[in-house]
Design a protein around this motif. Structure first.
Motif, short mmCIF file in Angstrom:
data_model
loop_
_atom_site.label_atom_id
_atom_site.label_comp_id
_atom_site.label_asym_id
_atom_site.label_seq_id
_atom_site.Cartn_x
_atom_site.Cartn_y
_atom_site.Cartn_z
N UNK A 1 0.84 -1.20 0.00
CA UNK A 1 0.00 0.00 0.00
C UNK A 1 0.88 1.25 0.00
N UNK A 2 1.94 1.25 0.79
CA UNK A 2 2.85 2.39 0.83
C UNK A 2 3.53 2.59 -0.53
N UNK A 3 3.95 1.50 -1.15
CA UNK A 3 4.61 1.59 -2.46
C UNK A 3 3.67 2.24 -3.48
N UNK A 4 2.42 1.81 -3.49
CA UNK A 4 1.45 2.38 -4.42
C UNK A 4 1.19 3.85 -4.11
N UNK A 5 1.08 4.17 -2.83
CA UNK A 5 0.82 5.56 -2.45
C UNK A 5 1.96 6.48 -2.87
N UNK A 6 3.19 6.07 -2.62
CA UNK A 6 4.34 6.90 -2.96
C UNK A 6 4.37 7.19 -4.46
N UNK A 7 4.08 6.16 -5.25
CA UNK A 7 4.05 6.34 -6.71
C UNK A 7 2.92 7.29 -7.12
N UNK A 8 1.74 7.10 -6.54
CA UNK A 8 0.59 7.95 -6.88
C UNK A 8 0.82 9.39 -6.44
N UNK A 9 1.43 9.55 -5.27
CA UNK A 9 1.71 10.90 -4.77
C UNK A 9 2.67 11.63 -5.71
N UNK A 10 3.71 10.97 -6.14
CA UNK A 10 4.67 11.59 -7.04
C UNK A 10 4.03 11.97 -8.36
N UNK A 11 3.18 11.10 -8.88
CA UNK A 11 2.51 11.36 -10.15
C UNK A 11 1.52 12.52 -10.04
N UNK A 12 0.84 12.64 -8.89
CA UNK A 12 -0.19 13.66 -8.72
C UNK A 12 0.40 15.02 -8.35
N UNK A 13 1.34 15.03 -7.41
CA UNK A 13 1.85 16.30 -6.88
C UNK A 13 3.25 16.66 -7.37
N UNK A 14 3.89 15.73 -8.09
CA UNK A 14 5.22 15.97 -8.67
C UNK A 14 6.26 16.30 -7.59
N UNK A 15 6.12 15.70 -6.44
CA UNK A 15 7.09 15.84 -5.36
C UNK A 15 7.34 14.46 -4.74
#
Length: 502
Positions: free
Chosen positions: A186-200
């Protein structure tokens, strides 16, 4: 990363039997009105690093930052919120209960930042939030997106003179056994989604592991194994992802809820390697002398700061998984026929906080095998109050079913199992259990569990001190007395004897 990670988190869990040290009227009930004062005393007097402000299932004060800064301005000048001390909101889970308070909580966070700026504070006081019952990465990202949208709207529409931060660090709270096991994915997916959405990039993650609700759902042994496997998995993920992971454990004083009590700090640190933050709940703080509490908090902080993840070989993880599944099955087999017998005790359980009902327009109900269950504190305290610590439910049958290899692995990774049950066994009331068996023969299974545990772990059953003997006698009264008011009074007296309500 340059932020300070808090190691000791005070919470509003209503598990105290006695009155808080700051309640001069000796009333153990803490109203929502006084929770601001409580938070300040926990920071200033008990020296906790962090305090959880709970918006889940209760009426939280939206003026918390205003009140804290107003009443303790000089203190927070020396110990700024968001820099040295931390207030962390626990959001409602909008996938489980109505979202009436979510926007209020988010707006409170935004205006707290404005207020702190106007007072001359350089630190953002609120920047993290806990999401209870997290099940997937989408939920975490949705919270961040809502916060960013609300911050944008507020800034452009209401307060262009302030420059609010639009980022919000989410702390997933994993409650079930399966979600704790799946935490790295779940953390791995979140980190990827966060980077894609917020570019940070995500600089670090704090991850909250439940102890109480997982035990309520599947039993004590299943819960403690789940915590251990989750910590091992998070340690591996930290190495793979290359970002720091800081686990939090939500545990109370009785072993069933994690066993974090002032006298058990060494045991706690040994059993949960890799933890960085521990919750010291109301019973920990208020049912023990203040000097003892402060010493325990200092010892806990020192130990957690140095705690390191411990690896578990995958072969041993498979064995622990097998044990956990056996334990869960035996727990449900024993518990289900007993739930209706406990309903009068659940109903008489005393309140310690202003909270919504667990069901209804504001709340939700935890279901176990189709039964609507009380909160974990009430469940735990009710079983203790009839002289049957819930740690024993299904344990004897589980230990009896283990192979020699499984027993060896369990004892290797749960080194304090015998000591934990030796402590718990002192609250067993044989007389109360005999009364329960006469009322419902299903309690025979519990008696068998208790005896099998005694045999497997070579422990002594029953009280060993005067207070424990009093507790055992009162347990028989709780079983036999039908008057609700009297039952409540007995439960309160017993909580004082054991130094926790539930």
């Amino acid at each position: 990363m340059d932020r300070k990670i808090p190691h000791v988190m005070g919470t509003q869990h209503p598990d105290n039997a006695g009155a808080p040290f700051f309640n001069t009227d000796n009333d153990p009930f803490i109203s929502a009105y006084y929770e601001n004062r409580e938070a300040f005393f926990n920071f200033a007097d008990l020296e906790v690093d962090e305090y959880m402000w709970d918006w889940e299932g209760k009426n939280a004060d939206a003026s918390v930052i205003d009140r804290l800064y107003s009443s303790g301005f000089e203190y927070f000048q020396k110990h700024p919120l968001g820099e040295d001390k931390f207030l962390t909101f626990r959001f409602p889970n909008i996938w489980e209960e109505n979202d009436y308070s979510l926007m209020q909580a988010m707006v409170t966070m935004l205006y707290a930042e404005d207020f702190a700026q106007d007072l001359g504070f350089s630190s953002r006081p609120l920047f993290e939030a806990i999401l209870p019952m997290t099940e997937n990465a989408d939920q975490l990202l949705e919270m961040q997106k809502r916060y960013a949208a609300l911050a944008e709207f507020k800034s452009t529409t209401f307060s262009p003179q302030h420059s609010e931060s639009r980022d919000l660090m989410m702390i997933p709270l994993f409650e079930s056994f399966e979600n704790q096991l799946n935490a790295p994915q779940i953390l791995k997916e979140f980190i990827s989604m966060h980077q894609e959405t917020f570019h940070t990039d995500v600089p670090y993650m704090r991850v909250f592991l439940a102890g109480s609700d997982s035990a309520l759902s599947d039993g004590f042994l299943n819960a403690i194994i789940g915590n251990k496997l989750a910590l091992a998995g998070l340690g591996e993920f930290q190495e793979e992802a290359g970002i720091p992971i800081y686990p939090i454990a939500g545990m109370g004083s009785p072993m069933f809820r994690g066993g974090l009590a002032p006298e058990h700090i060494d045991r706690y640190l040994e059993e949960f390697p890799g933890l960085k933050t521990a919750t010291v709940q109301s019973a920990f703080r208020y049912d023990n002398p203040a000097p003892k509490v402060k010493l325990a908090i200092g010892k806990l902080r020192y130990g957690l700061a140095r705690s390191q993840f411990a690896s578990i070989p995958h072969a041993d993880r498979d064995i622990l998984l097998s044990i956990a599944r056996k334990a869960s099955a035996h727990y449900h087999t024993v518990l289900d026929p007993l739930i209706q017998d406990l309903q009068p005790v659940f109903d008489a359980f005393p309140k310690r906080r202003d909270r919504h009902q667990h069901v209804g327009i504001h709340g939700y109900s935890r279901q176990v095998d189709g039964f609507s269950m009380p909160r974990a504190i009430n469940f735990t305290g009710s079983f203790y109050s009839i002289g049957i610590p819930p740690e024993f439910l299904g344990i004897g049958a589980t230990l009896h079913d283990l192979t020699s290899t499984e027993m060896r692995v369990l004892q290797e990774y749960y080194p304090n199992i015998r000591d934990d049950f030796a402590v718990t066994a002192r609250w067993v009331s044989k007389h109360a259990l005999e009364c329960l068996i006469r009322q419902n023969e299903s309690w025979e299974r519990v008696a068998t569990d208790v005896l099998q545990t005694q045999s497997a772990l070579a422990i002594e059953l029953g009280p060993q001190t005067y207070n424990e003997q009093q507790h055992a006698e009162l347990a028989a009264d709780v079983v036999n007395i039908t008057d609700k008011v009297t039952k409540t009074q007995l439960i309160e007296r017993m909580g004082l004897l054991r130094h926790f309500l539930g």
